[in-house]
Design a protein around this motif. Sequence first.
Motif, PDB file in Angstrom:
ATOM      1  N   PRO A 155      15.757   8.844   0.493  1.00 24.40           N
ATOM      2  CA  PRO A 155      14.427   9.132   1.033  1.00 24.40           C
ATOM      3  C   PRO A 155      13.815   7.823   1.522  1.00 24.40           C
ATOM      4  CG  PRO A 155      14.452   9.413  -1.365  1.00 24.40           C
ATOM      5  CD  PRO A 155      15.836   9.038  -0.952  1.00 24.40           C
ATOM      6  N   LYS A 156      12.896   7.895   2.494  1.00 25.47           N
ATOM      7  CA  LYS A 156      12.457   6.651   3.154  1.00 25.47           C
ATOM      8  C   LYS A 156      11.827   5.643   2.201  1.00 25.47           C
ATOM      9  CE  LYS A 156       7.962   8.373   4.620  1.00 25.47           C
ATOM     10  NZ  LYS A 156       7.044   8.615   5.705  1.00 25.47           N
ATOM     11  N   ASN A 157      11.200   6.130   1.095  1.00 30.49           N
ATOM     12  CA  ASN A 157      10.561   5.178   0.174  1.00 30.49           C
ATOM     13  C   ASN A 157      11.563   4.525  -0.777  1.00 30.49           C
ATOM     14  OD1 ASN A 157      10.751   7.849  -0.956  1.00 30.49           O
ATOM     15  ND2 ASN A 157       9.672   7.050  -2.728  1.00 30.49           N
ATOM     16  N   LEU A 158      12.846   4.937  -0.719  1.00 30.53           N
ATOM     17  CA  LEU A 158      13.870   4.321  -1.582  1.00 30.53           C
ATOM     18  C   LEU A 158      14.991   3.678  -0.766  1.00 30.53           C
ATOM     19  CD1 LEU A 158      14.223   7.103  -4.308  1.00 30.53           C
ATOM     20  CD2 LEU A 158      13.180   4.859  -4.604  1.00 30.53           C
ATOM     21  N   ARG A 159      14.843   3.709   0.580  1.00 33.43           N
ATOM     22  CA  ARG A 159      15.918   3.153   1.417  1.00 33.43           C
ATOM     23  C   ARG A 159      16.197   1.699   1.116  1.00 33.43           C
ATOM     24  NH1 ARG A 159      14.061   5.583   6.381  1.00 33.43           N
ATOM     25  NH2 ARG A 159      13.112   3.573   6.798  1.00 33.43           N
ATOM     26  N   GLY A 160      15.133   0.922   0.899  1.00 38.07           N
ATOM     27  CA  GLY A 160      15.306  -0.508   0.625  1.00 38.07           C
ATOM     28  C   GLY A 160      16.024  -0.736  -0.689  1.00 38.07           C
TER      29      GLY A 160
END
Length: 518
Positions: A155-160
Amino acid sequence: TSLGCFLPQTGHLTGSLLAVAFLTSFGSSMLYGYNLAVVNSPAVYIKDFYNRTVVSRNGTGLNGETLTLMYSLTVSVFAIGGLLGSLIVGMLVTRFGRKGTVVNTTVLVFIAGSLMGFSRICGSPEMVIFGRFITGIHSGISLSVVPMYLGEIAPKNLRGFLGLVPSIFIGTGVFAAQILGLHELLGKEEHWPLFLSLVVVPTFIQLMLLPWFPESPRYLLIEKHNVHATITALKWYRAKCNIQAEIEEMQEEQRSLSSVETLSVWRLLLDDTVRWQVLSVVVINMGMQLSGIDAIWFYTNDIFENAGIPAPEIQYTTAGTGIIEIVAGLIGCFTIEKLGRRPLIIGGFTIMGICCAGITFALILQVHISFMRYISVGCVVGIIAGFCIGPAGVPFLITAELFKQSHRPAAYIVGGSLNWMSNFTVGFVFPFLQMSAGSYCYLVFSTVCLSVAVYVYFVIPETKNKTFMEISRMFAKKEAIPETQGLAHVDQLKLRKMNGYGTLEHGSLEFDSSSSVP
């Protein structure tokens, strides 16, 4: 219902996401780190084996220069394999999928491990060199495909966070090779073929477990048009509440792609709409290798020797730097979602630039001031820590984030091939640079690091918590082209609402008839 249902854009870290990040990194990324460092400690024994083999074949041994050349080839053929691997990655991920590529390429590791493991019994230096070449191909593929796969399933908030897991495992691989290479473990003459072929163990574990996990949902929907498989994969990787919003975001991206066909590298380079993204990938991937990190890893022992550390203790000090790599990687991984990509990569390159300059002054002044020896050791630690916090992993993550689905494989080919070419160049040129420039050679690396930091500061926007479409729009503004040329406006998109999770109104998605797969 949980709060997550009302916040469809925040994904939770599920067990299956973490398992995939660990499995892919453990069986692929870790081997890259391991293979970088594995030839360091048994160098003497490998050269001795080469010499003895040539004597038994020809009756005469090799002279010093030829032996050094053969050993240099053994070390650097890994980078040539890596370049080849990074060039074919686009073709593989389009054909087999992201997970499929990781699973299918494990065969390379088993071939390479067997070649290197049996090389002494067969009396064949060629088997060692060819084995190194094949592990290089596997690493070249892995370095691109693992961050691509993790970037697409996160998910975009865990991509990093997930995108930096591979860089922690690269550090772990280097550390494992340094520890196993100690004289008390596998650092003895009789053990070197085993030491080189241990790569098959993590890959075997990966091969047993990874096939049970689903393919990248973005690949299944955008390239395979398989809605059912996409929903199944998303259910596997997500807390259920997030699925609907995410499928809609993927549909939006799919409609914005002027051609669903994956772009070739040539078309990517000619595409005006992504000029700045391509330039950014070139700068950060070349900067990552030309920062001098390979030179530091390769010559750590020499720098420590100059600093007056007793010779028997140097191997333990070098292993100590391996712990610093892992700790710095963990710091980067756990802070990237709070701080963002830019601070980690700008900060990392800046620390490296300052420490490279520091090594130069420390080496020049240590003749007069004995205390400077410890400054040079501190600078080595600083360079390694700075590298592992940001520049080690963020370039691969950013390559995934700056491009949409159709451009991503070609972008990884560009970034990956430049990365390996720069790696090979530094390994090849550094000894000559050191001979001609002496201590001043580190100023070259310092300049590169600080230049990359400045470039990132002025050109690359923060991509934290943004969808792939939003990131494309940020660059579209920079290009000053009409947005509709490169992408469709959100408000023009008539997104179909999904009924529940499994079905869509009217049965299926509206795909281009030209691009539908039979």
